[in-house]
Design a protein around this motif. Structure first.
Motif, short mmCIF file in Angstrom:
data_model
loop_
_atom_site.label_atom_id
_atom_site.label_comp_id
_atom_site.label_asym_id
_atom_site.label_seq_id
_atom_site.Cartn_x
_atom_site.Cartn_y
_atom_site.Cartn_z
N GLU A 163 -2.16 5.84 2.01
CA GLU A 163 -3.23 4.89 2.31
C GLU A 163 -3.06 4.32 3.72
O GLU A 163 -4.05 4.12 4.44
N ASN B 289 -4.03 -1.10 -2.09
CA ASN B 289 -4.76 0.12 -1.73
C ASN B 289 -6.27 -0.11 -1.81
O ASN B 289 -7.03 0.45 -1.04
N ILE C 255 0.85 -1.18 0.00
CA ILE C 255 0.00 0.00 0.00
C ILE C 255 0.89 1.24 0.00
O ILE C 255 2.09 1.15 0.28
#
Length: 510
Positions: free
Chosen positions: A433, A489, A429
């Protein structure tokens, strides 16, 4: 290699009694000092020809030592539980904790020699077994579990005489079986194979000690002195390290360890820029909630179908989940297990090691959870902690975590050779995020347990973790156990991709 052991060696009873008194006292002193060194253990391997006095000598050794801190294991035919796991598993599980002495009869040398003698394997397979043993023993020594390897030898003539004597005596006749005589008939074959194995596995860090087993007094004294010598050598090495640590500034120790580690790793240096592996991910794909609701059921059904394949009875599956904090590992794992029968899987969450785990080699706490055939084990974080958190936080010396790349690859190769399907998933990620998810956890009552001050502290070292993970993926993504990087994400997409990756690996390997 065995010639010197076939020369006459004997100790008369009077000399034996004099030597035993001092030897027993020295052994106990060394054993108690070992107990005070929580980072050190001693592994004693006992092998050799039948009727050479192995059991008798070790029984005497147990009388001379404090038996509370000596663990003996005799390996016979593998149990059903052992057959279901990698060949080395039962030996991994029998290693002594730090501070103790472990005596292993019929250990990892027994199988390779027997298989070659009986032509179950050829020279090439024996060579692979030897190389695997050398790598494993090197790892034990590096993990402060030094080895003392004892081979008890008798000439063919001496063995025949010993077997006949035991068989003739009503009190000992039970110890001689038809199999013993069959092995005696193949003595020359056993000797030839054994000599090659001993020659190729007698290394500087773990040499063989060949002992003449013809005289019980000589045999016992020689074994006692060998154990005492091994204890004294390793205890002195530990003392030298302690003395050096007191004299040398920590900075110099760290620099020396770093230089040594880099020298060891020099042949493995890659020319690829690994730092970009995780930094250049696009994170553009998305999966709508409506499509996810349908897609997740579809991929779960496909996974469930594969797992029910009759071919699974010959395989097991190990799934490794890694990723930065809040990458969605737990959510992905729950969607995977929803597709599995609860009777065939285990989820192993990995946290800081317990005292019991610290007392064994680093990989021990992962060895113990390996699945039997037909089962799944999912590791929520794994053995890669040594080259991630332990590296970044300075919990492992540089030499240790740099060495771990090779140890991990060898470990995973052992799993694959046994038929275990290894699936390694890195959930990636972005930093933004992660921040969003951290804040959501703080403000959502049923998620607050997921966020700790440790998470915020780790976030400050984001770049260090990304660099470490990139190098880890580059060095440990092998043909038999590759890494799959999943852009996470979008949690929905990540969960689907994780299940698809496992299903794809099953399709390929089954």
């Amino acid at each position: 290699m065995f010639e010197s052991a076939e020369l006459p060696h004997a100790i008369d009873d009077a000399t034996y009694k004099k030597q035993v008194t001092r030897l027993r006292a020295d052994l106990l002193d060394a054993q108690y000092e070992l107990l005070e060194k929580p980072g050190l253990a001693l592994v004693v391997l006992v092998n050799g020809v039948d009727a050479a006095g192995k059991g008798e000598a070790i029984n005497v050794l147990n009388e001379w030592l404090d038996p509370r801190h000596v663990k003996s294991h005799a390996f016979g035919v593998s149990t059903f539980e052992e057959v279901q796991r990698p060949r080395m598993w039962r030996y991994w599980m029998s290693l002594p904790p730090k501070g103790e002495i472990g005596i292993l009869f019929g250990n990892w040398y027994e199988g390779p020699i027997w298989r070659r003698v009986h032509n179950v394997t050829g020279e090439a397979e024996l060579g692979k077994d030897i190389e695997r043993i050398r790598r494993f023993e090197r790892m034990l020594v590096d993990e402060n579990a030094p080895l003392l390897k004892l081979w008890f030898h008798l000439s063919k003539k001496q063995q025949k005489k010993r077997l006949a004597s035991l068989e003739k005596n009503k009190l000992t006749a039970w110890r001689v079986t038809k199999l013993d005589w069959e092995k005696h008939a193949q003595y020359n074959r056993y000797r030839k194979v054994s000599e090659r194995v001993l020659r190729d596995t007698s290394t500087g860090e773990a040499p063989w000690n060949v002992i003449d087993g013809s005289d019980p007094n000589y045999c016992s004294i020689t074994v006692g002195n060998a154990v005492l010598g091994a204890l004294c050598r390793h205890l002195e090495a530990a003392r030298q390290v302690e003395r050096a640590a007191k004299r040398t500034p920590k900075k110099e120790i760290a620099e020396a360890a770093s230089a040594k580690a880099k020298a060891v790793m020099a042949p493995l240096v890659q020319t690829v820029d690994t730092a970009r592996l995780l930094r250049d991910l696009p994170f553009k794909e998305r999966l709508s909630k409506a499509k996810y609701a349908t897609k997740i059921q579809l991929v779960q059904g496909e996974l469930a179908h594969r797992v029910r394949s009759p071919k699974m009875k010959d395989h097991a599956v190990v799934v490794v989940f890694e990723g930065v904090d809040a990458a969605g590992k737990g959510g992905a794992i729950r969607r995977i297990t929803s597709a599995l029968d609860t009777r065939i899987y285990s989820v192993i969450p990995i946290a800081a090691p317990t005292d019991e785990e610290k007392a064994h080699p680093y990989l021990w706490r992962f060895w113990r959870h390996l699945p039997p055939r037909g089962r799944f084990v999912i590791y929520d974080r794994s053995w890669y902690g040594r080259v991630l958190v332990e590296r970044v936080e300075g919990l492992a010396e540089e030499a240790a975590w740099m060495r771990a790349y090779t140890e991990i690859n060898e470990f995973e190769e052992e799993l694959v050779d046994h038929g275990i399907i290894v699936v390694k998933l890195w959930l990636a990620i972005t930093k933004d995020e992660q921040l969003k998810r951290f804040k959501e956890r703080e403000t959502t009552a049923f998620k607050q347990y997921k966020i700790t001050p440790e998470d915020w502290r780790n976030r400050k070292r984001w770049d260090d973790y990304v660099d470490a993970a990139s190098e880890m993926i580059d060095r440990t993504s092998t043909e038999s156990a590759p890494w799959t990087i999943i852009e996470a994400n979008d949690k929905h997409l990540a969960r689907v991709r994780a299940i698809e990756t496992i299903t794809s690996r099953l399709d390929k390997l089954l």
